[in-house]
Structures are given as C-alpha cells and as structure tokens.
Scaffold this motif. Structure first.
Motif, short mmCIF file in Angstrom:
data_model
loop_
_atom_site.label_atom_id
_atom_site.label_comp_id
_atom_site.label_asym_id
_atom_site.label_seq_id
_atom_site.Cartn_x
_atom_site.Cartn_y
_atom_site.Cartn_z
N MET A 240 -12.34 90.34 39.74
CA MET A 240 -12.38 89.08 40.49
C MET A 240 -12.93 87.95 39.64
O MET A 240 -12.45 86.82 39.71
N GLU B 146 -12.20 80.45 46.69
CA GLU B 146 -11.41 81.66 46.84
C GLU B 146 -12.17 82.87 46.33
O GLU B 146 -12.15 83.94 46.94
N GLU C 192 -13.33 86.15 48.41
CA GLU C 192 -12.93 87.50 48.02
C GLU C 192 -14.14 88.39 47.78
O GLU C 192 -14.15 89.56 48.17
N LYS D 153 -14.91 91.86 49.70
CA LYS D 153 -15.15 93.13 48.99
C LYS D 153 -16.54 93.68 49.32
O LYS D 153 -16.72 94.88 49.47
#
Length: 114
Positions: free
Chosen positions: A18, A27, A31, A35
């Motif tokens: 990531m 973003e 994310e 996660k």
C-alpha cells in the motif's frame, strides 16, 4: 507456517504494498483503515486456544533459540571479526601515513602549532 508469522508477514506485505502504490493520501489512509479492520476482525475470530497455541509456539521458539545460543562460539566469532577489522584499519592507517597528502597535512599542522 505458523499462524503468527503468517499474519505478521501478511500484514507487513500488505502495508508495504500500500505504501509503495501510487495513491492519494486520503485513499491510502482509507485502505490502511480497511486492512487494519480486516486484521482486527481475523484476530477476533481466533479462539483462546489459537492464541494459547500461538503464544506457546512463540515461547518454544524463543527457548530453542536461547538454548542453541553458544556464548563461546559468539565470543570467538566476534573476536575474529574484530581482529579482522583491526587489521584492515591498521592497513588503512599505514597507507594514509605513507601518502604525500598526510605528510603535507602533518607539516601544515606542525607549522600552525609552532
């Protein structure tokens, strides 16, 4: 593969992936949040027995590592590496002292001191 190592490796791999992906900060944060929630959910699904087993395996692994650690071997290998480093350092010092630049610098320092 042990569950703890698997989860740790999975988490590190996901995080690195990531962080290296070209995304906007918002973003990426979203994310990471997702996660993290997934990891927390999977941890919540683990039973007490799973945690006990993981802790027991970790303790056993640490004990095995400590038991296999040979202090004398460590001392010997460390001493050998230190001696090798000292020899290389002495060689560099000798080459430096034999150089013209060292002589010039030494003469300049001597002139300043006197």
């Amino acid at each position: 593969m042990k569950l703890g190592r698997f989860l740790t490796t999975l988490g590190i791999g996901a995080l690195v992936g990531m962080l290296l992906a070209p995304k906007k900060g918002s973003e990426l944060r979203e994310e990471l949040k997702g996660k993290g929630k997934e990891t927390l959910d999977s941890a919540k699904e683990m039973t007490v027995e799973d945690y006990q087993k993981l802790i027991s395996e970790t303790i056993d692994s640490i004990k095995k590592t400590v038991d296999e650690f040979d202090v004398d071997d460590f001392k010997d290998s460390s001493l050998a590496k230190l001696n090798e480093l000292k020899d290389k350092f002495d060689d560099v010092v000798t080459k430096l002292q034999d150089s013209d630049q060292y002589s010039k610098l030494k003469d300049q320092v001597d002139n300043v001191i006197v």
